[in-house]
Design a protein around this motif. Structure first.
Motif, PDB file in Angstrom:
ATOM      1  N   LYS A   1       0.752  -1.223   0.141  1.00 40.78           N
ATOM      2  CA  LYS A   1      -0.040  -0.091   0.074  1.00 40.78           C
ATOM      3  C   LYS A   1       1.009   1.374   0.004  1.00 40.78           C
ATOM      4  CE  LYS A   1      -2.684   0.145   3.134  1.00 40.78           C
ATOM      5  NZ  LYS A   1      -3.919   0.035   4.136  1.00 40.78           N
ATOM      6  N   GLY A   2       2.069   1.089   0.200  1.00 41.50           N
ATOM      7  CA  GLY A   2       2.888   2.306   0.333  1.00 41.50           C
ATOM      8  C   GLY A   2       3.057   2.694   1.815  1.00 41.50           C
ATOM      9  N   PHE A   3       4.307   3.349   2.119  1.00 39.23           N
ATOM     10  CA  PHE A   3       4.512   3.715   3.374  1.00 39.23           C
ATOM     11  C   PHE A   3       3.491   4.728   3.946  1.00 39.23           C
ATOM     12  CE2 PHE A   3       6.564   6.482   6.260  1.00 39.23           C
ATOM     13  CZ  PHE A   3       7.215   5.772   7.066  1.00 39.23           C
ATOM     14  N   ASP A   4       3.221   5.799   3.185  1.00 31.27           N
ATOM     15  CA  ASP A   4       2.321   6.610   3.815  1.00 31.27           C
ATOM     16  C   ASP A   4       0.834   6.515   3.747  1.00 31.27           C
ATOM     17  OD1 ASP A   4       3.966   8.937   4.118  1.00 31.27           O
ATOM     18  OD2 ASP A   4       3.892   9.230   1.884  1.00 31.27           O
ATOM     19  N   ARG A   5       0.528   5.129   3.079  1.00 31.75           N
ATOM     20  CA  ARG A   5      -0.818   4.625   3.144  1.00 31.75           C
ATOM     21  C   ARG A   5      -0.904   3.571   4.353  1.00 31.75           C
ATOM     22  NH1 ARG A   5      -2.633   7.880  -1.234  1.00 31.75           N
ATOM     23  NH2 ARG A   5      -4.053   6.588  -2.401  1.00 31.75           N
TER      24      ARG A   5
ATOM     25  N   HIS B   1      12.038   9.009  -0.863  1.00 29.25           N
ATOM     26  CA  HIS B   1      11.824  10.410  -0.600  1.00 29.25           C
ATOM     27  C   HIS B   1      10.650  10.414   0.706  1.00 29.25           C
ATOM     28  CE1 HIS B   1       8.091   8.984  -2.473  1.00 29.25           C
ATOM     29  NE2 HIS B   1       7.286   9.879  -1.978  1.00 29.25           N
ATOM     30  N   GLN B   2      10.394   9.095   1.268  1.00 28.95           N
ATOM     31  CA  GLN B   2       9.771   9.030   2.363  1.00 28.95           C
ATOM     32  C   GLN B   2      10.739   9.049   3.685  1.00 28.95           C
ATOM     33  OE1 GLN B   2       7.485   6.476   0.636  1.00 28.95           O
ATOM     34  NE2 GLN B   2       5.597   7.592   0.338  1.00 28.95           N
ATOM     35  N   LEU B   3      12.096   8.854   3.512  1.00 28.83           N
ATOM     36  CA  LEU B   3      12.770   8.779   4.441  1.00 28.83           C
ATOM     37  C   LEU B   3      13.449  10.290   4.821  1.00 28.83           C
ATOM     38  CD1 LEU B   3      15.587   6.111   3.655  1.00 28.83           C
ATOM     39  CD2 LEU B   3      13.963   6.040   5.409  1.00 28.83           C
TER      40      LEU B   3
ATOM     41  N   PHE C   1      12.615   1.061  -4.052  1.00 28.72           N
ATOM     42  CA  PHE C   1      12.526   1.937  -5.364  1.00 28.72           C
ATOM     43  C   PHE C   1      11.443   3.172  -5.419  1.00 28.72           C
ATOM     44  CE2 PHE C   1       8.914   0.355  -7.371  1.00 28.72           C
ATOM     45  CZ  PHE C   1       8.623   0.998  -8.584  1.00 28.72           C
ATOM     46  N   ARG C   2      10.601   2.983  -4.373  1.00 29.11           N
ATOM     47  CA  ARG C   2       9.535   4.004  -4.478  1.00 29.11           C
ATOM     48  C   ARG C   2       9.516   4.755  -3.181  1.00 29.11           C
ATOM     49  NH1 ARG C   2       4.578   0.461  -2.764  1.00 29.11           N
ATOM     50  NH2 ARG C   2       3.760   0.161  -4.871  1.00 29.11           N
TER      51      ARG C   2
ATOM     52  N   ARG D   1       2.577  13.257   0.533  1.00 29.87           N
ATOM     53  CA  ARG D   1       3.127  14.157   1.068  1.00 29.87           C
ATOM     54  C   ARG D   1       2.813  15.710   0.639  1.00 29.87           C
ATOM     55  NH1 ARG D   1       6.153  10.045   4.575  1.00 29.87           N
ATOM     56  NH2 ARG D   1       8.000  11.206   4.878  1.00 29.87           N
TER      57      ARG D   1
ATOM     58  N   HIS E   1       0.340   3.175  -7.139  1.00 31.98           N
ATOM     59  CA  HIS E   1      -0.172   2.619  -6.032  1.00 31.98           C
ATOM     60  C   HIS E   1      -1.235   3.725  -5.430  1.00 31.98           C
ATOM     61  CE1 HIS E   1       3.092   4.121  -4.183  1.00 31.98           C
ATOM     62  NE2 HIS E   1       2.415   3.992  -3.059  1.00 31.98           N
TER      63      HIS E   1
ATOM     64  N   HIS F   1      13.414  -2.035 -11.624  1.00 32.26           N
ATOM     65  CA  HIS F   1      11.978  -2.226 -12.088  1.00 32.26           C
ATOM     66  C   HIS F   1      11.458  -3.644 -12.194  1.00 32.26           C
ATOM     67  CE1 HIS F   1       9.552   1.004 -13.287  1.00 32.26           C
ATOM     68  NE2 HIS F   1      10.572   1.920 -13.042  1.00 32.26           N
TER      69      HIS F   1
ATOM     70  N   TRP G   1       6.848  -5.551 -12.897  1.00 30.21           N
ATOM     71  CA  TRP G   1       6.244  -6.415 -13.805  1.00 30.21           C
ATOM     72  C   TRP G   1       6.370  -7.792 -13.696  1.00 30.21           C
ATOM     73  CZ3 TRP G   1       9.262 -10.090 -16.274  1.00 30.21           C
ATOM     74  CH2 TRP G   1      10.537 -10.123 -16.144  1.00 30.21           C
TER      75      TRP G   1
END
Lengths: 214, 214, 214, 214
Positions: free
Chosen positions: A39-43, A126-128, A122-123, B43, B126, A179, A183
């Motif tokens: 879900k991604g870090f922020d989610r 920028h959340q660090l 890889f995603r 963000r 995502h 990448h 896939w």
DNA sequence: TATGAATGAGGTTTCATTCAT
DNA sequence: CATGAATGAAACCTCATTCAT
């Protein structure tokens, strides 16, 4: 660095009764890895993590300084692993072309084996926190440097062409590798090793010297 | 679809005095693109977007259904652009190897020219709603298919090797391309066109047939 | 008061080409009535109303001062209608019991015939501005007074018992009537007239004098 | 279900010093009940509720999932109370007419005693989520069924007339009861018990058998 | 070592209404 | 008469983190 353990192993021994299988911090990291990849870090909320790990919030904050800290740990683990594999391969004996091929194939396999880690890394840079970002970038650069040094070695020996600067070759190749997570699917027709072999082949072929180019 | 304008151009004509340069929805998209690339979608707050675009929140929601909608529009723009460039090149005259090389170099240049778009599109899938994700993936697949058809054409003609399946070749190459945004910097020594030329060269060399392999 | 018309009929004549069937303000009121009944006043946006009426927002604000104004008009219409029917029945000839029975049955039928109005008027009083609330309450009181006067007339004549004060009887009965909208369904087994007859019967029976009570 | 407490009582024990009188969730429910009755659900903001309860917004969301959840709880409380009172009376000994009279009077008294609950529950059904609406309606139907079974019992015994179907009688009576909240005022001349007695009398009289009707 | 109640700042979105055209 | 872009206040809700126990 982040996990506050009281032994020296980096991971506390499994002691408590509530986790026959795995220690609390290990469970938290495993769960966080899966959720961040999905879900991604922020989610992903801390609440979800502790619920999925069957742990209380207090416990999580006992072992980790913050949610960021979990991410930091994941990055550290990935970098540590990749670096150690590359180092191992780089210092083996044998022709440089073989070592490059081996390294190129190996990083594919290990990326696929830890696909969630790849997705995250890889995603989520920028959340660090900026400082941590720099650390990760530096470590990644060291990794690239090591790989590049192998390519340069081959170029100097004449077994690789130098039509394309080694820098570019390295960025080119690791772009492809990173990448994979967008896939690759376990149900696909090709095994990780086959994909690794193909990727390495593409790299090695691109590096073949003296092509009667067109 | 998302931008609610009432003419037929997709973008309202610039009429009001307060924005000599650009219409409100255009400004919003431009600002959102920059901010999403810099800080990530989650963000970036709507508040930041409207402040940077010098627009009220209400105005933004007049033109876009949601923050998601901005992201959706950015994806649509990227896919539209890339697809149209590839289609254009694919249907040109000339040997297939030349068309592949041209397409391979062109996608690098256009990716670098819209680096923020690239950053967003490889990192934020995502964050779209699942339905929109599917649409984007489908469109991306059509793009890959077109590129793949060129590779296959070359393989059938014997100007490209088929040591590696065309699928893999395509994923391999676009992995590299998408990752340009993680390392390319305008201050670097190489121009976008030079990078494009190198990338295309690596691809073409990897596809050279009949290698006396090793 | 609220609908700004330019003739004197209270409703503008149907003139414009865009509404073969009904005038704009009439359409707005009809649509608003339906939506307020379905979703409640606060849950219905002006946007929804104008969309359903196929009218622009500007047009709505041309005919009505505000969204509140629509509600006010609906209340006015309901009260006007009920009051006129009761007045008509009250001043007819004949025994008072018959007139009460007729009025009691009639209000049921007319409530069911305008079920949306009933839904709104029993649920939305507090959504009017305090001043308008008072007006509605006053008008409703006048209505109740008229009905009560019939009951009192019957009590004075001895055809109705006065075991229960007329006030209470009236509130009791109109509670039942107002609540029709919570359970009545057009597909039910009973017709509006049958329900009206039953309700009137219950009222009249409760008012029968001289019961050998228990 | 809604209140997240961790004991088994449904309400946490009062422990902290800052609320000598009442626990946080209890205070929130009490305040919400008052405000919803006064101003309506949609017109009452969460901000107002937490301010009146002297609690932070975060604390409210710690105990309740949403504003809706508060409303749901209020409905649950009302239905639980009414059902338990009716069940209690229904299973008492004695002639059915007496039990009906007792139940009819009791529901009036308890409605007046919880007038805010009554106001809310007759006006806010449509503000619940559809699924919850169905639950409430179902529970209300069970309540009506129980009451109806008493009426039918009386009709079968011949102590009540069957001129009017029991269904209609029940809807008729509870319409009156639910509407108490629109006119009852504590300063009025009649006490709740007197009103209950009158209402019950009206019902019982309407059900008297064998009237020499007109 | 662990709990879970509580915080409070900040997030996205809605919407009745106005006003220049 | 009618349009629709724009406003701006206020709405509900989330969440990482703290702290008394």
């Amino acid at each position: 660095m982040a996990v506050r353990t009281h032994g020296g192993t980096g991971m506390p021994a499994v002691t408590s009764a509530e986790s026959a299988e795995s220690s609390v911090p290990r469970r938290l990291l495993a769960v966080a890895t899966r959720l961040f990849a999905e879900k991604g870090f922020d989610r992903t909320s801390v609440q979800e993590i502790v619920a999925a790990a069957d742990v209380t919030k207090g416990a999580m904050y006992h072992y980790f300084d913050s949610k960021d800290d979990l991410l930091t740990e994941i990055y550290a683990r990935v970098l540590r692993l990749q670096m150690s594999r590359l180092t191992e391969i780089a210092r083996q004996e044998g022709p440089v072309a073989e070592r490059v091929e081996r390294a190129a194939a190996d990083v594919v396999v290990s990326t696929i084996d830890n696909l969630d880690d790849a997705t995250i890394s890889f995603r989520s840079l920028h959340q660090l926190r900026p400082e941590k970002q720099r650390e990760v970038r530096d470590e990644r650069r060291r990794y690239h440097e090591l790989f590049r040094s192998l390519v340069v070695e081959g170029q100097n020996q004449g077994v690789f062409t130098d039509r394309v600067p080694a820098d570019i070759v390295v960025d080119f190749y690791f772009g492809s590798v990173h990448h994979l997570s967008t896939w690759y699917h376990p149900d696909g027709a090709l095994s990780p090793r086959e994909i690794g072999a193909y990727y390495a082949r593409l790299l090695l072929d691109a590096l073949r010297p003296a092509p009667a180019h067109r």
